[in-house]
Write a protein that holds these residues in place. Sequence first.
Motif, PDB file in Angstrom:
ATOM      1  N   THR A 156       0.839  -1.195   0.000  1.00 20.56           N
ATOM      2  CA  THR A 156       0.000   0.000   0.000  1.00 20.56           C
ATOM      3  C   THR A 156       0.877   1.251   0.000  1.00 20.56           C
ATOM      4  O   THR A 156       1.954   1.274   0.598  1.00 20.56           O
TER       5      THR A 156
ATOM      6  N   TYR B 140      -0.349   5.012   0.795  1.00 16.93           N
ATOM      7  CA  TYR B 140      -1.481   5.881   1.129  1.00 16.93           C
ATOM      8  C   TYR B 140      -1.061   7.347   1.046  1.00 16.93           C
ATOM      9  O   TYR B 140      -0.053   7.749   1.633  1.00 16.93           O
TER      10      TYR B 140
ATOM     11  N   VAL C  39      -6.171   8.194  -0.069  1.00 12.47           N
ATOM     12  CA  VAL C  39      -6.148   7.587  -1.400  1.00 12.47           C
ATOM     13  C   VAL C  39      -5.039   6.541  -1.435  1.00 12.47           C
ATOM     14  O   VAL C  39      -3.903   6.832  -1.045  1.00 12.47           O
ATOM     15  N   ASN C  40      -5.379   5.329  -1.871  1.00  6.55           N
ATOM     16  CA  ASN C  40      -4.386   4.273  -2.016  1.00  6.55           C
ATOM     17  C   ASN C  40      -3.809   4.333  -3.427  1.00  6.55           C
ATOM     18  O   ASN C  40      -4.505   4.061  -4.410  1.00  6.55           O
ATOM     19  N   LEU C  41      -2.535   4.673  -3.536  1.00  3.94           N
ATOM     20  CA  LEU C  41      -1.885   4.860  -4.837  1.00  3.94           C
ATOM     21  C   LEU C  41      -1.266   3.576  -5.386  1.00  3.94           C
ATOM     22  O   LEU C  41      -0.730   3.589  -6.495  1.00  3.94           O
TER      23      LEU C  41
ATOM     24  N   LYS D 189      -2.875  -2.176  -9.136  1.00  5.45           N
ATOM     25  CA  LYS D 189      -3.628  -3.410  -9.055  1.00  5.45           C
ATOM     26  C   LYS D 189      -2.721  -4.591  -9.392  1.00  5.45           C
ATOM     27  O   LYS D 189      -1.731  -4.466 -10.092  1.00  5.45           O
TER      28      LYS D 189
ATOM     29  N   LYS E 154      -9.887  -0.843  -2.248  1.00  7.97           N
ATOM     30  CA  LYS E 154     -10.408   0.294  -2.987  1.00  7.97           C
ATOM     31  C   LYS E 154      -9.404   1.452  -2.945  1.00  7.97           C
ATOM     32  O   LYS E 154      -8.500   1.494  -2.118  1.00  7.97           O
ATOM     33  N   ARG E 155      -9.608   2.361  -3.856  1.00 11.33           N
ATOM     34  CA  ARG E 155      -8.729   3.525  -3.932  1.00 11.33           C
ATOM     35  C   ARG E 155      -8.921   4.474  -2.753  1.00 11.33           C
ATOM     36  O   ARG E 155      -7.967   5.056  -2.236  1.00 11.33           O
TER      37      ARG E 155
ATOM     38  N   ASN F 201     -12.200  -4.241  -2.115  1.00 10.99           N
ATOM     39  CA  ASN F 201     -12.682  -4.126  -3.493  1.00 10.99           C
ATOM     40  C   ASN F 201     -13.393  -5.420  -3.876  1.00 10.99           C
ATOM     41  O   ASN F 201     -12.757  -6.409  -4.249  1.00 10.99           O
TER      42      ASN F 201
END
Length: 234
Positions: free
Chosen positions: A120, A122, A151-153, A156, A164-165, A200
């Motif tokens: 992650t 963040y 926001v998770n940068l 995928k 989720k973002r 997600n």
Amino acid sequence: MALVAIASSAQTRKVQNKPYIDLRPLHFGISLGMNLQDAEFSNVGPQIMDDGTVRTIACDEDIWNPGFSVGVLGDMRLSDNFNVRISPTLHFGSKRLTFLDFDDLNEAGFPNHSTQDLKTTYLAVPIDLKFSAPRFNNYRPYVVGGISPTVNLAGKDQDYVALKRFDAMVNVGMGCDFYLPFFKLIPEIKFCYGLTNTLNMNHVSELENPLSIPFARSVDDCRTKMFVFTLYFE
């Protein structure tokens, strides 16, 4: 008498460093620190697959994973004791997930396990209200609390679980302002807890390996948890 003298000496006023810094309407600074990330998963229990078979898989994050954090700080004075702080921060880290497959036992009769390193990055923008005690000499303790849009940068991948973002966390913490000759040093510890389900659920349909689907479906809720140890420099 000796105890009285020691106590009296401990309360002696000293020359204050940066005596007027807290009277400024705005402060700016930078931050460096480390974080410990964890996640709270809700397992679905036995699940019926498309072919009619029943699979039971449990997921857990068994350790707090360390990472590091960097950011900037903006502090606005409201009164002698209250400030509003905005501190955009990047938190780099990961979550180590363990999946126990109760339908696949080893020779000792225990479920075999699979792991996933969920990386992650963040970008968090905490908006906190800071309440400070009166300054004594060159230190001033405080407590802080607020909310942090996140926001998770991280990109995928094809692992079992994806996040989720966007998320939002509630923050509570404490720290102390230390007034040094040329700047303020502010160590702080803060606990952050996710307010939304950040799992997600659409990731299952994106998996290319059908053997991964039971693992991806084994959970239906994820709440992010994080301890953050920060040094602010103003």
